[in-house]
Design a protein around this motif. Structure first.
Motif, mmCIF file in Angstrom:
data_model
loop_
_atom_site.group_PDB
_atom_site.id
_atom_site.type_symbol
_atom_site.label_atom_id
_atom_site.label_comp_id
_atom_site.label_asym_id
_atom_site.label_seq_id
_atom_site.Cartn_x
_atom_site.Cartn_y
_atom_site.Cartn_z
ATOM 1 N N ASP A 1 -7.748 -14.090 3.228
ATOM 2 C CA ASP A 1 -7.488 -12.874 4.013
ATOM 3 C C ASP A 1 -6.014 -12.482 3.962
ATOM 4 O OD1 ASP A 1 -10.053 -12.146 4.869
ATOM 5 O OD2 ASP A 1 -9.952 -13.455 6.628
ATOM 6 N N GLU A 2 -5.126 -13.473 4.043
ATOM 7 C CA GLU A 2 -3.690 -13.179 3.972
ATOM 8 C C GLU A 2 -3.307 -12.614 2.602
ATOM 9 O OE1 GLU A 2 -1.887 -16.536 7.037
ATOM 10 O OE2 GLU A 2 -2.331 -17.116 4.958
ATOM 11 N N VAL A 3 -3.837 -13.203 1.548
ATOM 12 C CA VAL A 3 -3.555 -12.733 0.192
ATOM 13 C C VAL A 3 -4.050 -11.301 0.031
ATOM 14 C CG1 VAL A 3 -4.070 -13.091 -2.262
ATOM 15 C CG2 VAL A 3 -3.567 -15.058 -0.785
ATOM 16 N N HIS A 4 -5.266 -11.055 0.466
ATOM 17 C CA HIS A 4 -5.891 -9.729 0.369
ATOM 18 C C HIS A 4 -5.077 -8.687 1.139
ATOM 19 C CE1 HIS A 4 -9.249 -6.978 -0.229
ATOM 20 N NE2 HIS A 4 -9.326 -6.765 1.071
ATOM 21 N N ARG A 5 -4.756 -9.002 2.373
ATOM 22 C CA ARG A 5 -4.012 -8.068 3.229
ATOM 23 C C ARG A 5 -2.638 -7.758 2.623
ATOM 24 N NH1 ARG A 5 -4.679 -10.407 7.722
ATOM 25 N NH2 ARG A 5 -6.381 -9.082 8.381
ATOM 26 N N HIS A 6 -1.966 -8.770 2.148
ATOM 27 C CA HIS A 6 -0.643 -8.544 1.550
ATOM 28 C C HIS A 6 -0.748 -7.701 0.275
ATOM 29 C CE1 HIS A 6 3.465 -9.067 0.378
ATOM 30 N NE2 HIS A 6 3.052 -9.444 -0.810
ATOM 31 N N LEU B 1 -3.036 -5.508 -0.618
ATOM 32 C CA LEU B 1 -3.358 -4.120 -0.308
ATOM 33 C C LEU B 1 -2.219 -3.416 0.432
ATOM 34 C CD1 LEU B 1 -7.146 -4.328 0.608
ATOM 35 C CD2 LEU B 1 -6.074 -3.846 -1.603
ATOM 36 N N SER B 2 -1.509 -4.156 1.292
ATOM 37 C CA SER B 2 -0.366 -3.576 2.003
ATOM 38 C C SER B 2 0.731 -3.176 1.032
ATOM 39 C CB SER B 2 0.192 -4.576 3.025
ATOM 40 O OG SER B 2 -0.763 -4.828 4.027
ATOM 41 N N SER B 3 0.890 -3.942 -0.039
ATOM 42 C CA SER B 3 1.910 -3.622 -1.046
ATOM 43 C C SER B 3 1.554 -2.373 -1.842
ATOM 44 C CB SER B 3 2.083 -4.800 -2.007
ATOM 45 O OG SER B 3 2.576 -5.919 -1.322
ATOM 46 N N LEU B 4 0.285 -2.031 -1.891
ATOM 47 C CA LEU B 4 -0.172 -0.844 -2.623
ATOM 48 C C LEU B 4 -0.194 0.405 -1.755
ATOM 49 C CD1 LEU B 4 -3.236 -2.405 -4.486
ATOM 50 C CD2 LEU B 4 -0.938 -1.976 -5.418
ATOM 51 N N HIS B 5 -0.532 0.227 -0.469
ATOM 52 C CA HIS B 5 -0.790 1.347 0.441
ATOM 53 C C HIS B 5 0.435 2.248 0.609
ATOM 54 C CE1 HIS B 5 -2.933 3.532 3.486
ATOM 55 N NE2 HIS B 5 -2.006 3.269 4.383
ATOM 56 N N GLN B 6 0.212 3.537 0.434
ATOM 57 C CA GLN B 6 1.199 4.600 0.607
ATOM 58 C C GLN B 6 2.367 4.505 -0.369
ATOM 59 O OE1 GLN B 6 2.070 4.581 4.826
ATOM 60 N NE2 GLN B 6 0.244 5.784 5.258
ATOM 61 N N GLU B 7 2.245 3.652 -1.369
ATOM 62 C CA GLU B 7 3.235 3.578 -2.434
ATOM 63 C C GLU B 7 2.576 3.929 -3.766
ATOM 64 O OE1 GLU B 7 6.926 3.009 -4.272
ATOM 65 O OE2 GLU B 7 6.505 2.957 -2.125
ATOM 66 N N PHE B 8 1.452 3.257 -4.056
ATOM 67 C CA PHE B 8 0.724 3.481 -5.300
ATOM 68 C C PHE B 8 -0.660 4.073 -5.059
ATOM 69 C CE2 PHE B 8 3.592 -0.102 -5.923
ATOM 70 C CZ PHE B 8 4.316 0.319 -7.020
ATOM 71 N N ALA B 9 -1.159 3.903 -3.850
ATOM 72 C CA ALA B 9 -2.532 4.311 -3.539
ATOM 73 C C ALA B 9 -2.684 4.453 -2.029
ATOM 74 C CB ALA B 9 -3.514 3.264 -4.056
ATOM 75 N N GLU B 10 -3.856 4.918 -1.654
ATOM 76 C CA GLU B 10 -4.238 4.899 -0.251
ATOM 77 C C GLU B 10 -5.349 3.872 -0.106
ATOM 78 O OE1 GLU B 10 -6.070 7.865 3.151
ATOM 79 O OE2 GLU B 10 -5.066 8.743 1.410
ATOM 80 N N VAL B 11 -5.177 2.958 0.826
ATOM 81 C CA VAL B 11 -6.202 1.949 1.072
ATOM 82 C C VAL B 11 -7.172 2.506 2.094
ATOM 83 C CG1 VAL B 11 -6.663 -0.406 1.848
ATOM 84 C CG2 VAL B 11 -4.617 0.076 0.477
#
Length: 188
Positions: free
Chosen positions: A154-159, A161-171
């Motif tokens: 869960d921590e790996v997944h959250r991190h 996706l957080s690194s992608l959100h609003q920078e490269f994509a919208e989660v």
């Protein structure tokens, strides 16, 4: 706007215990739900299969794990590519295919959020595609960080996706995407 569903590396080898504990055990159900919505609405689907170059990998063509999971096999009119590295854009004609068909919006699902999903989404964002990642239709495995700290899936997944959100994509979630498709249908 015809959003493309990009289904990444949903292969039998991802079920091997060597990967460790995974989060989002329901991710494949969500992926299949989106596949069904896309097929029902005759929207474009691209399937991606990882061809590992490591002869020990469960995703190497010599192992049964190389095969796509049941239900994720492409239909005749669905585009299919194979890749040898993490990003779906490297060593494939994905970018040309998307541009030649006028596709500008990608909905990305598959495995794993911190590897092939992340690499693909970063490139998609850099190439100018409007990109969405479904948080509940992707997953990650537990890992140990560079400094020896054990991270849960869960921590790996959250991190990732957080690194992608609003920078490269919208989660987003599967339900968000289904609502978007329903809205597009109403406006056509």
């Amino acid at each position: 706007m015809k959003p493309v569903l990009l289904v990444v590396d949903v292969q039998k080898g991802m079920d091997e215990p060597t990967w460790g504990i995974r989060n989002n055990i329901q991710a494949e159900e969500k992926m299949l739900e989106l596949l069904n919505v896309w097929r029902k609405n005759e929207l474009p689907i691209i399937h991606v299969q990882h061809v590992s170059q490591n002869p020990e990998s469960p995703l190497h063509p010599s192992y049964p794990g190389f095969q796509l999971k049941t239900g994720f096999e492409p239909k005749e009119d669905e585009y299919f590519i194979r890749k040898k590295v993490n990003s779906c854009f490297i060593g494939t004609n994905l970018d040309n295919y998307l541009k030649n068909n006028g596709y500008q919006t990608l909905i990305v699902i598959g495995l794993t959020s911190n590897h092939c999903i992340s690499s693909t989404v970063r490139m998609a964002g850099n190439l100018g595609y409007r990109t969405y990642v479904c948080s509940d239709a992707t997953a990650a495995f537990e890992t140990t960080s560079y400094d020896g700290v054990d991270l849960t899936a869960d921590e790996v997944h959250r991190h990732a996706l957080s690194s992608l959100h609003q920078e490269f994509a919208e989660v987003v979630t599967t339900n968000n995407v289904i609502s978007m498709i329903e809205s597009i249908k109403k406006n056509v």
